[in-house]
Design a protein around this motif. Structure first.
Motif, short mmCIF file in Angstrom:
data_model
loop_
_atom_site.label_atom_id
_atom_site.label_comp_id
_atom_site.label_asym_id
_atom_site.label_seq_id
_atom_site.Cartn_x
_atom_site.Cartn_y
_atom_site.Cartn_z
N LEU A 258 0.84 -1.19 0.00
CA LEU A 258 0.00 0.00 0.00
C LEU A 258 0.88 1.24 0.00
CD1 LEU A 258 -2.99 1.10 0.34
CD2 LEU A 258 -2.38 1.39 2.74
N PHE A 259 0.67 2.09 -0.99
CA PHE A 259 1.30 3.41 -1.01
C PHE A 259 0.38 4.36 -0.25
CE2 PHE A 259 2.65 1.22 -4.85
CZ PHE A 259 4.03 1.40 -4.84
N TYR A 260 0.92 5.06 0.72
CA TYR A 260 0.07 5.91 1.55
C TYR A 260 0.85 7.10 2.08
CZ TYR A 260 2.09 4.69 6.10
OH TYR A 260 2.93 4.58 7.17
N ALA A 261 0.12 8.04 2.67
CA ALA A 261 0.72 9.16 3.40
C ALA A 261 0.09 9.18 4.78
CB ALA A 261 0.48 10.48 2.67
N SER A 262 0.90 9.44 5.80
CA SER A 262 0.41 9.33 7.18
C SER A 262 -0.67 10.35 7.50
CB SER A 262 1.58 9.48 8.17
OG SER A 262 2.21 10.73 8.01
N ALA A 263 -0.66 11.51 6.86
CA ALA A 263 -1.66 12.54 7.15
C ALA A 263 -2.95 12.35 6.36
CB ALA A 263 -1.09 13.93 6.87
N SER A 264 -2.93 11.50 5.37
CA SER A 264 -4.08 11.32 4.47
C SER A 264 -5.24 10.59 5.15
CB SER A 264 -3.65 10.54 3.23
OG SER A 264 -4.76 10.00 2.55
N PRO A 265 -6.43 11.19 5.17
CA PRO A 265 -7.58 10.48 5.76
C PRO A 265 -7.99 9.26 4.94
CG PRO A 265 -8.29 12.53 4.72
CD PRO A 265 -6.80 12.54 4.70
N TYR A 266 -7.81 9.33 3.62
CA TYR A 266 -8.15 8.19 2.76
C TYR A 266 -7.20 7.02 3.05
CZ TYR A 266 -9.74 12.44 0.40
OH TYR A 266 -10.27 13.67 0.12
N SER A 267 -5.92 7.33 3.23
CA SER A 267 -4.94 6.30 3.58
C SER A 267 -5.26 5.70 4.94
CB SER A 267 -3.53 6.89 3.62
OG SER A 267 -3.10 7.32 2.35
N ALA A 268 -5.62 6.55 5.90
CA ALA A 268 -5.96 6.06 7.24
C ALA A 268 -7.13 5.09 7.17
CB ALA A 268 -6.28 7.24 8.16
N LEU B 85 -9.66 15.96 10.91
CA LEU B 85 -10.12 17.22 11.47
C LEU B 85 -9.31 17.59 12.72
CD1 LEU B 85 -13.96 16.66 11.08
CD2 LEU B 85 -12.70 18.59 10.08
N ASN B 86 -9.06 16.61 13.57
CA ASN B 86 -8.28 16.86 14.78
C ASN B 86 -6.84 17.25 14.45
OD1 ASN B 86 -10.47 16.34 16.46
ND2 ASN B 86 -9.97 14.17 16.65
N LEU B 87 -6.32 16.68 13.37
CA LEU B 87 -4.94 16.97 12.97
C LEU B 87 -4.81 18.36 12.36
CD1 LEU B 87 -1.99 15.98 12.39
CD2 LEU B 87 -2.86 15.14 10.19
N ARG B 88 -5.71 18.73 11.46
CA ARG B 88 -5.55 19.96 10.69
C ARG B 88 -6.45 21.12 11.13
NH1 ARG B 88 -0.87 18.61 8.89
NH2 ARG B 88 -0.76 17.43 6.93
N PHE B 89 -7.56 20.81 11.82
CA PHE B 89 -8.53 21.85 12.13
C PHE B 89 -9.02 21.78 13.57
CE2 PHE B 89 -8.85 20.85 7.59
CZ PHE B 89 -8.68 22.10 7.01
N ALA B 90 -8.16 21.39 14.48
CA ALA B 90 -8.55 21.28 15.89
C ALA B 90 -9.07 22.62 16.40
CB ALA B 90 -7.36 20.83 16.73
N ARG C 228 -5.01 6.43 12.51
CA ARG C 228 -5.68 7.65 12.04
C ARG C 228 -4.66 8.66 11.55
NH1 ARG C 228 -9.79 9.21 16.75
NH2 ARG C 228 -11.01 10.28 15.17
N PRO C 229 -5.10 9.70 10.82
CA PRO C 229 -4.14 10.66 10.25
C PRO C 229 -3.21 11.26 11.31
CG PRO C 229 -6.29 11.00 9.29
CD PRO C 229 -6.47 9.99 10.39
N SER C 230 -1.94 11.34 10.95
CA SER C 230 -0.93 11.91 11.84
C SER C 230 0.08 12.71 11.02
CB SER C 230 -0.21 10.80 12.61
OG SER C 230 0.45 9.92 11.73
N ALA C 231 0.73 13.64 11.67
CA ALA C 231 1.69 14.49 10.96
C ALA C 231 2.96 13.71 10.67
CB ALA C 231 2.01 15.70 11.82
#
Length: 198
Positions: A3-13, A162-167, A195-198
């Motif tokens: 799986l190719f993913y990004a840790s901040a991506s909600p779709y990846s999470a 939302l918690n990561l980017r818009f808390a 879940r999404p993380s920086a």
């Protein structure tokens, strides 16, 4: 499977949690799509994440297609068996993904466009769409049982983003979504860690 993913991506999470629930082992590799890595482009000509390469070398993308694949291939179903409940769960997943689409456009406008060229009415429109979607979701959160469905995972990925980017910017007037986010964390700590993380 890879799986190719990004840790901040909600779709990846969402799909990483989906693999865990479905009992599917994946090799997850963080990917910077801006670098357009050859391996990712070979799997997905759009160069987007998440993208999955199955054991037999087939590529599956986007997140909803990957979730459907995991539902068919895994030992634990991700989608309700009842047709009406499945449709409801699929609509909730689509709603969560759509909210994330709008939120990402807000982020990208600030990240990639010079401040003097930012188009505030367009950003405001995307934010309004996202908030309207959250208000709709607030009244339709499915009960969380022993095994989360695709809908629960989509909500968990969305609220994590939302918690990561818009808390502090989305919670007011949405007590059920806030409560769901906390209940998911305490009830499914291993999944919550994806879940999404920086």
């Amino acid at each position: 499977m890879k799986l190719f993913y990004a840790s901040a991506s909600p779709y990846s999470a969402k799909v990483r949690m989906g693999a865990a629930v479905a009992g599917i082992k994946i090799e997850a590799g963080t990917t910077n799509t801006a670098n357009e890595p050859t391996e990712l482009l070979a799997a997905n000509p759009l160069g987007k994440i998440p993208s999955l390469v199955t054991d037999d070398g087939n590529a599956v993308f986007d997140s909803r297609a990957i979730m459907q694949y995991f539902d068919r291939a895994g030992s634990q179903k991700l989608y309700p068996r009842n047709a009406a409940k499945r449709t409801d769960a699929e609509v909730i997943e689509a709603l969560c993904d759509g909210i994330c689409d709008s939120l990402l456009l807000v982020i990208y406008e600030g990240r990639y466009r010079p401040e003097e060229l930012a188009h505030k009415p367009w950003v405001d429109m995307q934010w309004t769409k996202a908030m309207r979607g959250l208000d709709h979701l607030e009244t339709r959160i499915p009960r969380l049982g022993k095994v989360p469905t695709n809908a629960h995972l989509a909500i968990a990925a969305l609220t994590g983003y939302l918690n990561l980017r818009f808390a502090g910017k989305w919670e007011r007037g949405r007590p059920k979504l806030k409560a769901f986010s906390k209940k998911f964390e305490t009830g499914f700590p291993d999944l919550a860690a994806l879940r999404p993380s920086a």
